[in-house]
Design an enzyme around this catalytic site. Structure first.
Site, PDB file in Angstrom:
ATOM      1  N   TYR A 265       0.842  -1.203   0.000  1.00 38.08           N
ATOM      2  CA  TYR A 265       0.000   0.000   0.000  1.00 38.08           C
ATOM      3  C   TYR A 265       0.879   1.256   0.000  1.00 38.08           C
ATOM      4  CZ  TYR A 265      -3.593   3.345   1.530  1.00 38.08           C
ATOM      5  OH  TYR A 265      -4.449   4.420   1.627  1.00 38.08           O
TER       6      TYR A 265
ATOM      7  N   LYS B 126       1.284   4.375  -2.959  1.00 34.79           N
ATOM      8  CA  LYS B 126       1.035   5.794  -2.710  1.00 34.79           C
ATOM      9  C   LYS B 126       2.268   6.636  -3.043  1.00 34.79           C
ATOM     10  CE  LYS B 126      -3.070   4.805  -1.538  1.00 34.79           C
ATOM     11  NZ  LYS B 126      -4.089   4.910  -2.611  1.00 34.79           N
TER      12      LYS B 126
END
Length: 290
Positions: free
Chosen positions: A169, A173
């Protein structure tokens, strides 16, 4: 453009908009009068664990005052993405805003444990979420370059700064933030902007499900969360900003940009920035090595 419909005549593509952030962004752009191509994989209720379909969002865009156009797209399939932008070019002859929001969110994302203890499929966020944003931008850029105007926006989060939901994750980003920084360099001379926007916690069905499962743990979080439409109105404001190109290449905390623009959420709240608790973005160094 009329004051109440500042995006009338503007054409946008919002990826991953069956539900969640993408849906809210699409609805916000529609409320401001835009024609919005809504993409996603959910054709009917039940296709995903959470409610929402591409057509339902498109209908919501039209009801809000814009024109919603549903296009079923699996952003893991480059051929489908290519057809999407060919359709936009054929039907509209232009593209003004691209919002790269499509992201694979695995059901185990927020479970505790080391990354090796979680399903390997969590890394698919680097395919649909990172690579998919590059592919969509690659097809969108020529349309914007040709008209010497446009905005590519990536939806991101504080997970680019702090540990949040694990390394896959976080890498996604950080990756989309860097896409915005570097695409801005290539696009600057063509008057096309690229930004990445850090959203806060969102008032979505997914968030509600998580909070309901452990109400004590998340007490008070819902009250500080942002409506998904909030980011859509910020994207509109960036696009309409005469100094838009000064924002290009930046990684922006949405709540802080709202203060700069004098904007509030759709419910009248002023969403807080989580910079003091979670950290802030690192901006690009001005050096350019070609």
């Amino acid at each position: 453009m009329s004051q109440d419909k500042p995006l009338k005549g503007v054409v946008a593509v919002v990826t991953g908009a069956s539900r969640g952030a993408g849906k809210g962004i699409a609805l916000a752009l529609g409320a401001e009068g835009a024609t919005v191509y809504v993409t996603g994989r959910s054709q009917k209720e039940g296709d995903a664990p959470l409610p929402g379909t591409v057509q339902a969002t498109a209908d919501g865009v039209t009801k809000a005052g814009g024109k919603g156009i549903a296009v079923i797209v699996d952003h893991a399939d480059d051929a489908q993405v290519k057809r999407l932008f060919e359709q936009v070019k054929k039907e509209q002859g232009r593209l003004d805003i691209l919002v790269n929001n499509a992201t694979v969110i695995h059901d185990t994302l927020i479970e505790k444990g080391g990354f090796w203890e979680k399903p390997l499929e969590q890394v698919d966020i680097l395919d649909v979420g990172l690579r998919s944003g590059y592919v969509a931008s690659w097809y969108a850029a020529p349309l914007m370059v040709a008209q010497k105007r446009g905005l590519i926006a990536f939806t991101s989060s504080f997970g680019a700064s702090c540990y949040m939901h694990g390394p896959a994750y976080g890498a996604q980003k950080v990756g989309v933030d860097k896409f915005a920084k570097d695409m801005a360099v290539d696009l600057r001379k063509h008057e096309v902007a690229a930004v990445s926007i850090w959203m806060g916690m969102l008032k979505t069905d997914r968030t509600r499900r998580v909070m309901d499962a452990d109400a004590a743990k998340y007490a008070g979080f819902w009250d500080m969360a942002e409506n998904p439409e909030f980011t859509g109105h910020l994207i509109s404001r960036i696009y309409r900003d005469p100094k838009r190109m000064e924002k290009s290449g930046q990684v922006i905390i949405g709540a802080e940009l709202a203060l700069e623009y004098g904007m509030k959420d759709i419910d009248g709240a002023q969403p807080p920035s989580h910079r003091p608790m979670l950290g802030g973005p690192t901006q690009a160094h001005p050096a350019v090595v070609e």
